[in-house]
Motif scaffolding. Structure first.
Motif, PDB file in Angstrom:
ATOM      1  N   THR A  27      51.037  45.555   1.545  1.00 29.32           N
ATOM      2  CA  THR A  27      51.337  45.853   0.018  1.00 29.32           C
ATOM      3  C   THR A  27      50.679  47.063  -0.428  1.00 29.32           C
ATOM      4  N   SER A  28      49.577  47.464  -0.108  1.00 26.76           N
ATOM      5  CA  SER A  28      48.922  48.809  -0.430  1.00 26.76           C
ATOM      6  C   SER A  28      49.570  49.925   0.077  1.00 26.76           C
ATOM      7  N   ALA A  29      50.220  49.698   1.252  1.00 24.21           N
ATOM      8  CA  ALA A  29      50.815  51.224   1.969  1.00 24.21           C
ATOM      9  C   ALA A  29      52.114  51.161   1.197  1.00 24.21           C
ATOM     10  N   ALA A  30      52.859  50.180   0.784  1.00 24.77           N
ATOM     11  CA  ALA A  30      54.024  50.240   0.031  1.00 24.77           C
ATOM     12  C   ALA A  30      53.656  50.846  -1.331  1.00 24.77           C
ATOM     13  N   LEU A  31      52.625  50.361  -2.006  1.00 25.24           N
ATOM     14  CA  LEU A  31      52.428  50.932  -3.273  1.00 25.24           C
ATOM     15  C   LEU A  31      51.925  52.448  -3.253  1.00 25.24           C
ATOM     16  N   ASP A  32      51.139  52.824  -2.014  1.00 27.77           N
ATOM     17  CA  ASP A  32      50.904  54.339  -1.819  1.00 27.77           C
ATOM     18  C   ASP A  32      52.010  55.074  -1.910  1.00 27.77           C
ATOM     19  N   ILE A  33      53.251  54.378  -1.096  1.00 30.92           N
ATOM     20  CA  ILE A  33      54.488  55.248  -0.936  1.00 30.92           C
ATOM     21  C   ILE A  33      55.018  55.622  -2.254  1.00 30.92           C
ATOM     22  N   LEU A  34      55.129  54.720  -3.127  1.00 30.91           N
ATOM     23  CA  LEU A  34      55.589  54.844  -4.512  1.00 30.91           C
ATOM     24  C   LEU A  34      54.681  55.868  -5.286  1.00 30.91           C
ATOM     25  N   ILE A  45      60.463  49.950   3.418  1.00 32.97           N
ATOM     26  CA  ILE A  45      60.477  50.159   5.022  1.00 32.97           C
ATOM     27  C   ILE A  45      59.085  50.627   5.363  1.00 32.97           C
ATOM     28  N   ALA A  46      58.307  51.181   4.719  1.00 31.23           N
ATOM     29  CA  ALA A  46      56.903  51.326   4.893  1.00 31.23           C
ATOM     30  C   ALA A  46      56.173  50.300   5.035  1.00 31.23           C
ATOM     31  N   GLY A  47      56.331  49.208   4.218  1.00 23.44           N
ATOM     32  CA  GLY A  47      55.412  47.716   4.092  1.00 23.44           C
ATOM     33  C   GLY A  47      56.049  46.979   5.070  1.00 23.44           C
ATOM     34  N   ALA A  48      57.515  46.961   5.486  1.00 21.23           N
ATOM     35  CA  ALA A  48      58.047  46.095   6.380  1.00 21.23           C
ATOM     36  C   ALA A  48      57.609  46.287   8.011  1.00 21.23           C
TER      37      ALA A  48
END
Length: 526
Positions: A27-34, A45-48
């Motif tokens: 979740t944190s990685a996906a949010l960082d991408i946003l 894709i990053a989170g998955a």
């Protein structure tokens, strides 16, 4: 509003963007991408991909995926099928000649070509805003430095460790023992593969050294997989399917996923006044279980690779649902839905992301059983899924094992749409339960006015292969009443499934997220 004196989770609200996954690092990685300017496709894709490291019993690069995507600036939803096919040399007669009437759990035919990586590459190329090197960076970094194992992931690891064979034990165990909560899991070979994909696109996985490693490993185990099978792997776009329940459309991925089962189940339940029943009472659970039996019987008859499935319209028709609803006895459980209407514990992750421009992604990604086939490639340790077990060996069945066919899939992403606008992206994990879980989640929202988090938290039950599995959240008198109705009761040994959801307020645009406490994850926004 929830009672704050009892354990639970508050809904998460955010005005700009949101991610929900079953692992906090994902979740944190996906949010960082946003926050770094990526869109929902990049973040999903990053989170998955990172979840393949966080939860390798659930998913990984050797698996399949299905995706629903709503691009910004409109309400059209796109389906992307990232499920792979059986090798071109597949021969069902070989298994039948050996005396098998259904797919044997140890047959190498259980390993179909993984399709998820092609889908990630295609979706990124067509709709992403960042290059794959940036999208994969969190997973590559953690794969090299190590990532701490979370409690639920550790439980899954311990329960499934005995499924790992040979090279897979070296990659996914620590000193031949399952990793425990707090242990650091390293997978530098996964980082190597992701770097090749980032440099070469899909060819970095389906051609060259990585593909050669997978094919050599599978053929050494008796497989008929070839480099050509991998090179020809291609994800495909299609139109979603949908059905209306209580004024809201449930949008599902078309076959070979089981989304039509959820739509049929809703159509059956629409013949009953579910909202007048106690949400955790015996009558609601009973009627839902009976609708589940009938809908799943239809699934087992009709759903398959879309090139071989011809009964989808019949399965989704309101007339079919009305006929099935009439078979339900409110006072007695049916024993054999197959007679009236004429094994499954699986592993999955779901991630949903909504960005500032209102791109919306619902992505589900799986290796099927815990650690899939339990087999890994020799050099890169890619854990192969075992989705081929979903094929039938019945001659003439639309889902019969065959060359270049996609098997029926249990994994299904979903969205909700009302008056033409997408109002929610969600998914329910849990193998066969997923279709039942979609219907239950939607009913919790629409029949009982629950928030997404409350609808996820609520106790679950599931009529699974003749046994009615019930979570411990149900009261003992309800369980007793269900037994009196003729259900063969089993208190669930493990939580039933998991879920992630993000709602979009159509008036204010505010995002509301929910994440299942049955897993390790969370919803976060900004």
């Amino acid at each position: 509003m929830r009672d704050f004196q009892f354990p639970g989770r508050s809904a998460v609200f955010a005005p700009t963007g949101m991610c929900a996954t079953s692992n906090p690092f994902a979740t944190s990685a996906a949010l960082d991408i946003l926050k770094a300017g990526g869109n929902a496709v990049d973040a999903a894709i990053a989170g998955a991909v990172l979840q393949g490291l966080c939860q390798p019993a659930m998913t990984g690069l050797g698996g399949d995926c299905f995706i629903l995507f709503k691009p910004a600036g409109g309400e059209k939803i796109i389906a992307l099928n990232g499920s792979g096919r059986a090798p071109a040399a597949t021969d069902a007669d070989r298994l039948r000649a050996a005396g098998h009437s259904k797919m044997p759990k140890d047959a190498i035919e259980r390993v179909t070509v993984p399709g998820a990586v092609d889908a990630f590459c295609r979706l990124s190329q067509d709709y992403g805003s960042m290059d794959l090197a940036r999208v994969f960076a969190p997973a590559i970094g953690y794969a090299r430095t190590g990532l701490p194992v979370m409690p639920r992931a550790a439980l899954d690891w311990r329960l499934a460790a005995d499924q790992l064979i040979g090279r897979a034990r070296e990659v996914y165990l620590l000193d031949d023992q399952p990793l425990k909560a707090g242990d650091l899991f390293h997978n530098p070979a996964m980082a190597d593969v992701l770097e090749l994909i980032a440099q070469q696109g899909r060819a970095g996985f389906y051609e060259g050294d990585v593909a050669d490693d997978m094919v050599r490993s599978l053929r050494a185990l008796g497989g008929v997989h070839t480099l050509d099978d991998f090179a020809k792997t291609e994800s495909t776009y299609s139109e979603p399917i949908s059905g209306c329940y209580r004024g809201t459309d449930l949008v599902e991925h078309p076959p070979n996923g089981q989304g039509a089962t959820a739509i049929l189940m809703n159509n059956i339940l629409a013949h009953f006044d579910i909202a007048a029943l106690a949400p955790l009472g015996a009558q609601r659970a009973h009627i839902e279980a009976e609708a589940c039996k009938l809908a799943y019987d239809a699934r087992n008859r009709f759903l398959a690779d879309p090139d071989y499935s011809s009964r989808l319209a019949h399965m989704m028709s309101l007339e079919t649902a009305a006929g099935l609803a009439a078979l339900i006895d409110p006072m007695r459980a049916m024993t054999n839905p197959s007679i009236l209407s004429e094994d499954v514990h699986r592993e999955t992750i779901h991630i949903t992301v909504v960005d500032k421009d209102r791109n919306v992604v619902s992505l589900i990604y799986s290796v099927f059983h815990a650690f899939g086939s339990g087999l890994a490639s020799d050099k890169y340790g890619i854990n192969f899924h075992n989705r081929g077990l979903s094929f039938s060996l019945e001659r003439g069945h639309p889902n019969e094992l065959g060359p270049n066919k996609r098997p029926m899939h249990t994994i299904i992403p979903a969205m909700l749409r009302k008056t033409g606008k997408v109002t929610m992206s969600f998914g329910v994990m849990g193998g066969a339960y997923q279709a039942n879980g979609h219907a239950r989640f939607m009913s919790n929202l629409l029949d009982f006015g629950m928030s997404p988090q409350d609808a996820i938290d609520a106790p679950r039950c599931f009529s699974d292969a003749g046994t009615f599995k019930i979570e411990r959240g149900y009261a003992p008198d309800v369980v007793s009443e269900l037994a009196d109705l003729g259900h063969r009761i089993e208190i669930a040994k493990m939580p039933i499934g998991g879920a992630q959801a993000i709602g979009i307020n159509p008036k204010t645009g505010m995002l509301q997220g929910g994440s299942d406490p049955r897993k390790d994850g969370m919803a976060l926004g900004y």
